[in-house]
Design a protein around this motif. Structure first.
Motif, PDB file in Angstrom:
ATOM      1  N   THR A   1      -8.138  -5.828   9.171  1.00 53.27           N
ATOM      2  CA  THR A   1      -6.893  -5.118   9.451  1.00 53.27           C
ATOM      3  C   THR A   1      -6.149  -5.754  10.626  1.00 53.27           C
ATOM      4  OG1 THR A   1      -8.128  -3.537  10.819  1.00 53.27           O
ATOM      5  CG2 THR A   1      -7.701  -2.933   8.521  1.00 53.27           C
TER       6      THR A   1
ATOM      7  N   LEU B   1      -4.488   2.658   7.699  1.00 55.56           N
ATOM      8  CA  LEU B   1      -5.129   1.475   8.254  1.00 55.56           C
ATOM      9  C   LEU B   1      -6.594   1.757   8.579  1.00 55.56           C
ATOM     10  CD1 LEU B   1      -4.213  -1.437   8.914  1.00 55.56           C
ATOM     11  CD2 LEU B   1      -4.090  -0.737  11.308  1.00 55.56           C
ATOM     12  N   GLU B   2      -6.875   2.955   9.077  1.00 48.90           N
ATOM     13  CA  GLU B   2      -8.267   3.333   9.343  1.00 48.90           C
ATOM     14  C   GLU B   2      -9.078   3.348   8.038  1.00 48.90           C
ATOM     15  OE1 GLU B   2      -7.568   6.223  13.262  1.00 48.90           O
ATOM     16  OE2 GLU B   2      -7.601   7.072  11.228  1.00 48.90           O
TER      17      GLU B   2
ATOM     18  N   VAL C   1      -5.344  -6.484   5.268  1.00 44.02           N
ATOM     19  CA  VAL C   1      -4.366  -5.397   5.285  1.00 44.02           C
ATOM     20  C   VAL C   1      -3.547  -5.508   6.568  1.00 44.02           C
ATOM     21  CG1 VAL C   1      -4.023  -2.902   5.346  1.00 44.02           C
ATOM     22  CG2 VAL C   1      -5.785  -3.889   3.864  1.00 44.02           C
TER      23      VAL C   1
ATOM     24  N   TRP D   1       0.856  -1.187   0.000  1.00 47.06           N
ATOM     25  CA  TRP D   1       0.000   0.000   0.000  1.00 47.06           C
ATOM     26  C   TRP D   1       0.893   1.237   0.000  1.00 47.06           C
ATOM     27  CZ3 TRP D   1      -5.439   0.280   2.026  1.00 47.06           C
ATOM     28  CH2 TRP D   1      -5.884   1.595   2.235  1.00 47.06           C
TER      29      TRP D   1
ATOM     30  N   ALA E   1     -11.757  -3.962   4.566  1.00 45.14           N
ATOM     31  CA  ALA E   1     -10.649  -4.893   4.772  1.00 45.14           C
ATOM     32  C   ALA E   1     -10.646  -5.413   6.206  1.00 45.14           C
ATOM     33  CB  ALA E   1      -9.322  -4.210   4.476  1.00 45.14           C
TER      34      ALA E   1
ATOM     35  N   ALA F   1      -6.518  -0.979  14.494  1.00 42.91           N
ATOM     36  CA  ALA F   1      -6.686  -2.271  13.837  1.00 42.91           C
ATOM     37  C   ALA F   1      -7.716  -3.138  14.544  1.00 42.91           C
ATOM     38  CB  ALA F   1      -5.347  -3.001  13.790  1.00 42.91           C
ATOM     39  N   GLU F   2      -8.293  -4.057  13.786  1.00 40.86           N
ATOM     40  CA  GLU F   2      -9.191  -5.042  14.385  1.00 40.86           C
ATOM     41  C   GLU F   2      -8.410  -6.130  15.110  1.00 40.86           C
ATOM     42  OE1 GLU F   2     -12.582  -6.041  11.434  1.00 40.86           O
ATOM     43  OE2 GLU F   2     -11.052  -4.978  10.287  1.00 40.86           O
TER      44      GLU F   2
ATOM     45  N   ALA G   1      -0.495  -3.890   8.720  1.00 37.76           N
ATOM     46  CA  ALA G   1       0.389  -2.755   8.966  1.00 37.76           C
ATOM     47  C   ALA G   1       1.526  -3.222   9.868  1.00 37.76           C
ATOM     48  CB  ALA G   1      -0.372  -1.610   9.626  1.00 37.76           C
TER      49      ALA G   1
ATOM     50  N   ALA H   1      -8.452   1.599   5.374  1.00 35.57           N
ATOM     51  CA  ALA H   1      -8.614   0.211   4.937  1.00 35.57           C
ATOM     52  C   ALA H   1      -9.760  -0.461   5.678  1.00 35.57           C
ATOM     53  CB  ALA H   1      -7.311  -0.556   5.155  1.00 35.57           C
ATOM     54  N   ARG H   2      -9.836  -0.211   6.962  1.00 27.63           N
ATOM     55  CA  ARG H   2     -10.907  -0.825   7.763  1.00 27.63           C
ATOM     56  C   ARG H   2     -12.272  -0.319   7.311  1.00 27.63           C
ATOM     57  NH1 ARG H   2     -10.686  -1.297  14.382  1.00 27.63           N
ATOM     58  NH2 ARG H   2     -12.653  -2.426  14.672  1.00 27.63           N
TER      59      ARG H   2
ATOM     60  N   ALA I   1      -2.462  -5.148  12.898  1.00 24.02           N
ATOM     61  CA  ALA I   1      -1.284  -4.342  13.235  1.00 24.02           C
ATOM     62  C   ALA I   1      -0.243  -5.216  13.909  1.00 24.02           C
ATOM     63  CB  ALA I   1      -1.676  -3.178  14.144  1.00 24.02           C
TER      64      ALA I   1
END
Length: 353
Positions: free
Chosen positions: A126, A116-117, A100, A81, A124, A141-142, A102, A119-120, A128
């Motif tokens: 996510t 990342l935010e 995704v 990305w 996606a 991240a999730e 990170a 992407a979520r 981290a």
């Protein structure tokens, strides 16, 4: 006479200590296998069709390694990305069925967090991977995975980088159809490599021989990440011009810049990548460049070589390959009167937008 005196920090002491701490950090990370299993199960339920990595600097080299893992071991197409597409241009991605990941030592750079935010929000799943469990990136991240590497004081990342590699190896090993061996033995191999006197002697000889300011590093496959990371370590700690390449990319043009004034370092670990880099070694020999070979068991008598063990799967070799290159950067810096712990103009946490 009374009073308090403060001893100046010993140049390179933090980098030296953190290089040696790496096998212990790997052991701590391997103890988190249960967390990896939970993450793997969540990803399997999501059933991603492709993988995107978000990273900068050293962590971007770990992400390149992760890209090879995703594609080779899991058959998942993977890419990188570009955070500026979101932070600068305001692009809105479409990321259904995308995983995704990170990767960041600090998890504090605003562009990584914002990407990342985005992407979520774009659908996606996510993840981290950071060395700071409560970082902004982790909170965005999730899913999150703590590297357990411990505090890293030297600006040049060492133990956090190899912890990133190991975390990615554990993740994609869990996602792959067949489980690899070698994880349990990896820290022992690392201890042995760092404690072997003959390896240290080769590093000292290389530092004596490589007195110029131009370096080229090359590897194939998984070792491409090692070439890039080794070049970065030389640039940021020794203030030299160093370029890392996939061996295939090197012969597509950049090889023309190599002559006898350039120091060449080739990563040729046991495995398919090492076999694929052999023709590149011959091309570099023809330039008259001074060579340091990381990995092979056999080389010409006048060449510097750091042999690596043959008992590990190829995909785990990058954790060992980088160790002598970290020490080489630290040693060259010391010979040039540079403190590798505090490179000029750099901070431990780099915040880009």
């Amino acid at each position: 006479m009374s009073g308090t005196s403060t001893l100046a920090p010993v140049p390179g002491a933090a980098m030296e200590r953190e290089i040696r701490e790496q096998p212990a950090a790997w052991r701590r990370l391997l103890e988190q296998a249960g967390v990896v299993d939970e993450t793997v199960e969540r990803i399997r339920r999501f059933d991603p069709a492709f993988v995107l990595f978000i990273a900068r600097g050293t962590s971007d080299h770990a992400a390149l390694y992760g890209k090879y893992l995703a594609e080779v071991t899991c058959g998942l197409p993977a890419g990188s990305w570009s955070p500026s597409t979101t932070t600068v241009y305001g692009a809105v991605p479409r990321l259904n069925r995308c995983l995704v990941i990170a990767v960041s030592q600090s998890g504090g750079s605003p562009d990584l967090v914002q990407s990342l935010e985005a992407a979520r929000q774009a659908g996606a799943l996510t993840l981290a991977i950071t060395n700071v469990s409560e970082s902004p990136l982790t909170q965005a991240a999730e899913l999150a995975f703590d590297l357990c590497a411990g505090e890293e004081l030297a600006v040049a990342a060492t133990k956090s980088y190899t912890a990133e590699l190991l975390a990615l190896a554990m993740l994609f090993d869990g996602l792959s159809a067949s489980t690899s061996s070698g994880f349990a033995e990896l820290p022992e191999y690392g201890d042995a490599l760092l404690d072997t006197a003959s390896v240290e002697q080769v590093i000292e000889r290389a530092a004596e021989r490589f007195t110029g300011d131009r370096f080229v590093l090359a590897g194939r496959g998984y070792s491409s990440a090692t070439a890039l990371e080794g070049a970065l370590k030389l640039m940021e700690t020794c203030y030299v011009s160093a370029a890392g390449f996939s061996g295939a990319d090197l012969v597509h043009g950049p090889l023309a810049m190599v002559d006898a004034s350039v120091a060449s370092i080739v990563i040729a670990s046991p495995g398919r990548g090492g076999e694929a880099i052999e023709p590149v070694v011959e091309r570099l020999r023809a330039t008259g460049s001074s060579l340091l070979l990381i990995g092979p068991r056999a080389a010409r008598p006048d060449e510097l070589t750091v042999p690596l063990p043959t008992g590990l799967p190829e995909q785990l070799m990058p954790l060992l390959e980088i160790l002598p290159l970290q020490r080489l950067a630290m040693t060259i810096a010391g010979r040039r009167g540079i403190d590798p712990d505090r490179p000029r103009g750099l901070l431990k946490v780099t915040r880009t937008t």
